[in-house]
Motif scaffolding. Structure first.
Motif, PDB file in Angstrom:
ATOM      1  N   THR A 312      31.371  22.267  48.715  1.00 21.33           N
ATOM      2  CA  THR A 312      30.795  21.451  49.818  1.00 21.33           C
ATOM      3  C   THR A 312      31.662  20.463  50.474  1.00 21.33           C
ATOM      4  O   THR A 312      30.953  19.547  51.078  1.00 21.33           O
ATOM      5  CB  THR A 312      29.309  20.971  49.096  1.00 21.33           C
ATOM      6  N   GLU A 313      32.821  20.367  49.980  1.00 25.60           N
ATOM      7  CA  GLU A 313      33.573  19.005  50.362  1.00 25.60           C
ATOM      8  C   GLU A 313      33.880  18.931  51.784  1.00 25.60           C
ATOM      9  O   GLU A 313      33.667  17.824  52.557  1.00 25.60           O
ATOM     10  CB  GLU A 313      34.974  19.379  49.633  1.00 25.60           C
ATOM     11  N   VAL A 315      31.735  19.693  54.034  1.00 22.18           N
ATOM     12  CA  VAL A 315      30.444  19.269  54.454  1.00 22.18           C
ATOM     13  C   VAL A 315      30.258  17.951  54.282  1.00 22.18           C
ATOM     14  O   VAL A 315      29.827  17.035  55.191  1.00 22.18           O
ATOM     15  CB  VAL A 315      29.110  19.977  53.859  1.00 22.18           C
ATOM     16  N   ASP A 316      30.567  17.317  53.219  1.00 17.22           N
ATOM     17  CA  ASP A 316      30.506  16.023  52.777  1.00 17.22           C
ATOM     18  C   ASP A 316      31.463  15.172  53.877  1.00 17.22           C
ATOM     19  O   ASP A 316      30.835  14.095  54.350  1.00 17.22           O
ATOM     20  CB  ASP A 316      31.168  15.881  51.399  1.00 17.22           C
ATOM     21  N   ARG A 317      32.618  15.529  53.998  1.00 13.50           N
ATOM     22  CA  ARG A 317      33.249  14.848  55.024  1.00 13.50           C
ATOM     23  C   ARG A 317      32.924  14.790  56.285  1.00 13.50           C
ATOM     24  O   ARG A 317      33.128  13.740  57.162  1.00 13.50           O
ATOM     25  CB  ARG A 317      34.849  15.435  54.914  1.00 13.50           C
ATOM     26  N   TRP A 319      29.573  15.597  57.705  1.00 13.13           N
ATOM     27  CA  TRP A 319      28.503  15.293  57.884  1.00 13.13           C
ATOM     28  C   TRP A 319      28.088  14.492  59.133  1.00 13.13           C
ATOM     29  O   TRP A 319      27.103  14.973  59.948  1.00 13.13           O
ATOM     30  CB  TRP A 319      27.525  14.856  56.564  1.00 13.13           C
ATOM     31  N   GLN A 378      22.651  16.927  50.845  1.00 14.02           N
ATOM     32  CA  GLN A 378      23.481  16.167  51.677  1.00 14.02           C
ATOM     33  C   GLN A 378      22.488  15.032  52.279  1.00 14.02           C
ATOM     34  O   GLN A 378      22.788  13.907  52.461  1.00 14.02           O
ATOM     35  CB  GLN A 378      24.218  16.735  52.692  1.00 14.02           C
ATOM     36  N   ASP A 379      21.588  15.530  53.073  1.00 17.00           N
ATOM     37  CA  ASP A 379      20.730  14.608  53.959  1.00 17.00           C
ATOM     38  C   ASP A 379      19.313  15.075  53.785  1.00 17.00           C
ATOM     39  O   ASP A 379      19.053  15.899  54.999  1.00 17.00           O
ATOM     40  CB  ASP A 379      21.593  14.531  55.171  1.00 17.00           C
TER      41      ASP A 379
END
Length: 572
Positions: A312-313, A315-317, A319, A378-379
């Motif tokens: 998911t890295e 995606v984290d960066r 988002w 994430q959200d």
């Protein structure tokens, strides 16, 4: 003209053009004695002339063999060897690309023993005769070219053979299917480009899409369907590269330019001096700014990558971009569906589609589902909002887009105004992302079988040659430009292998027969015409597009994803 063999290679008694694409070096090899060369990110290198290779010929990815010689491209460095040939001359390129208007000094050509060196303003080419063999190496600078020339002939041959073997991903299949998968895998893997330091430098669209060097959101998405399994780290790197092209408001260009210094300078000079270019390509790194489908492909790429790898890295960066893209398309929506302005900026870039475009709306539904999945951890708030939006969007598709005769249009000016109601393969994005009820999906697939498979559509007039991307031809001449003006050309009815893969995948996903025809008929036609490798598009009256097209790997990706079913054979 070309015959697939049991080992997946393809043979011919006559010479045919062989496209070559390594991580850096690329070209078009004419066995009758010509080799057009280019270097990714740098530009055209020139034309090599050599004594003809005598057939018969056996072709594999990036190599061709004959009883007395052949051509082999290495993978580790931009170098290839021609075996059993005599050097006839080399004509340096006078500019880095056909559009290059900058003034360049004349290339310097020197010779020392059996070695020739050509210093172009943007690259270096080294040629060395080694007995009956000719070694050709190139680089953005002499050190890179010297590295390639340092490889022995045996090493180059071994690398070429190992690469061809690696592309042979379905050895259990019959010759046609096996060779298609081999060439499709090659199209995807060869799209992975590198810079002079060996760093990832984007997924190339195809052999003819390298000047300026650029990587596309759309083409890259369909290319990476095979790479998600074969090279997931490449997909991660592609996400990073594409993210550099996304604007804070969620806008994205068709592609991101990754050219080296000389080509970038030449392109910038053109972009800023030709009338209208600075509007089409608004930013220095933009290739065709503000494409309607590109942001959606970015979200879909993130979703596919996480689903395939669990990582998911990215995606984290990224988002904030995901949120911006979501809000962008909500802002473009009317009565629950995003409305495309009247421009030619999605995949059908010769058509001024406007209003409710089935292809784009299918991508929007897929992006919403991806946001729901990605945002769960994430959200959660945005994920919940996207879930509700997805429900509303599917209901709006059913209410506003389903036609009285059944099926879904190419595009609508609005719920009451039909702009183009013909059948298209790109509208299958609605099916791919489950944007329509399953009963409707089955009805659409039956219409595609009847009208877009040329074998069942005698009215199109050219026999059994593959899939039509659209039929009947467009009815509104004012919405068309360039190649698509002509019926059966480009977006107006040509066979695009990536769309064939999309269609085959939808049949396979539902357990329907009839998947083999779209999966391999395009390849059978290419073989009959002497077109080596995965072409961009074609039709009988108009010929073909670019060779070695990355997203034309999709039929191979679909075959591999459904390997167990595919190897059992089609009941149709």
């Amino acid at each position: 003209m070309l015959t697939p063999r049991a080992d997946g290679r393809v043979e011919s008694t006559v010479p045919v053009l062989l496209p070559i694409m390594g991580p850096r070096l690329q070209g078009e090899l004419h066995p009758d004695g010509r080799l057009e060369l280019a270097l990714w990110g740098a530009g055209d290198l020139g034309r090599l002339r050599f004594s003809a290779l005598a057939g018969p010929y056996v072709h594999a990815p990036n190599l061709v063999t004959t009883p007395t010689g052949g051509a082999y491209a290495a993978q580790s460095d931009p170098v290839l060897v021609l075996k059993g040939v005599a050097y006839r001359g080399f004509t340096p390129a006078r500019k880095c690309a056909s559009w290059d208007r900058t003034a360049h000094p004349k290339s310097k050509v020197t010779r020392k023993g059996e070695r020739r060196r050509i210093d172009l303003p943007w690259a270096v080419v080294l040629l060395e005769t080694r007995g009956p063999d000719l070694v050709i190496s190139a680089g953005a600078h002499v050190d890179e070219a010297e590295r390639g020339l340092g490889l022995t002939v045996e090493t180059i041959l071994t690398e070429a053979e190992h690469y061809a073997a690696h592309c042979d991903q379905l050895p259990e299949a019959d010759p046609v299917l096996r060779s298609m998968v081999m060439q499709g895998t090659h199209a995807a893997l060869s799209a992975v480009r590198r810079d002079e330091r060996g760093r990832f430098d984007g997924l190339a669209a195809g052999l003819a899409y390298s000047a300026p060097a650029r990587t596309y959101f759309r083409d890259g998405y369909w290319t990476l369907q095979l790479l998600l399994t074969a090279a997931p780290a490449v997909v991660h790197a592609q996400i990073d590269l594409l993210a550099a092209g996304i604007q804070p408001d969620g806008e994205a260009p068709s592609g991101v330019i990754v050219s080296g210094p000389e080509m970038a300078q030449a392109w910038e000079a053109l972009r800023t001096t030709v009338f209208g270019f600075d509007w089409i390509h608004r930013r220095r790194a933009d290739w065709w700014s503000d494409h309607f489908d590109s942001p959606l492909f970015f979200v879909l790429t993130l979703g596919d990558y996480v689903r395939a790898t669990g990582d998911t890295e990215p995606v984290d960066r990224n988002w904030p971009f995901v949120r911006a893209i979501y809000e962008r398309y909500l802002g473009l929506s009317v009565n629950g569906l995003p409305v495309k302005p009247r421009h030619d900026r999605d995949w059908a870039d010769n058509v001024y589609r406007s209003g409710l475009v089935s292809y784009d709306i299918g991508l929007w539904v897929g992006a919403l589902d991806a946001i729901v999945a990605l945002g769960a951890a994430q959200d959660p708030a945005l994920a919940a909002e996207a879930r509700a939006t997805a429900v509303e969007t599917r209901a709006a598709v059913a209410a506003q887009m389903k036609r009285p005769h059944g099926g879904y249009p190419d595009y609508l000016d609005g719920p009451a105004g039909v702009a183009e109601d013909h059948l298209t393969l790109d509208s299958l994005t609605l099916l791919r992302h489950d944007a329509v009820p399953e009963t409707d999906a089955l009805e659409v697939l039956e219409r595609v079988r009847r009208d877009l498979e040329s074998r069942h559509n005698a009215a199109q007039g050219f026999g059994d040659w593959g899939m039509l991307c659209a039929y009947p031809p467009f009815s509104r001449r004012g919405d068309l430009r360039s190649k698509t003006v002509f019926p059966f050309r480009y977006h107006n009815g040509s066979d695009w292998p990536w769309l064939d893969g999309l269609y085959a995948g939808e049949r396979l996903r539902r357990g329907l027969p009839g998947w083999r025809y779209p999966m391999v008929r395009w390849w059978e036609f290419c073989l009959s015409q002497g077109w080596m490798g995965a072409v961009e598009y074609f039709s009988p009256p108009w010929g073909r597009g670019s060779l070695l097209q990355g997203w034309s790997s999709l039929p191979a990706a679909v075959a591999l994803a459904h390997k167990d079913v595919v190897l059992k054979g089609d009941l149709d």
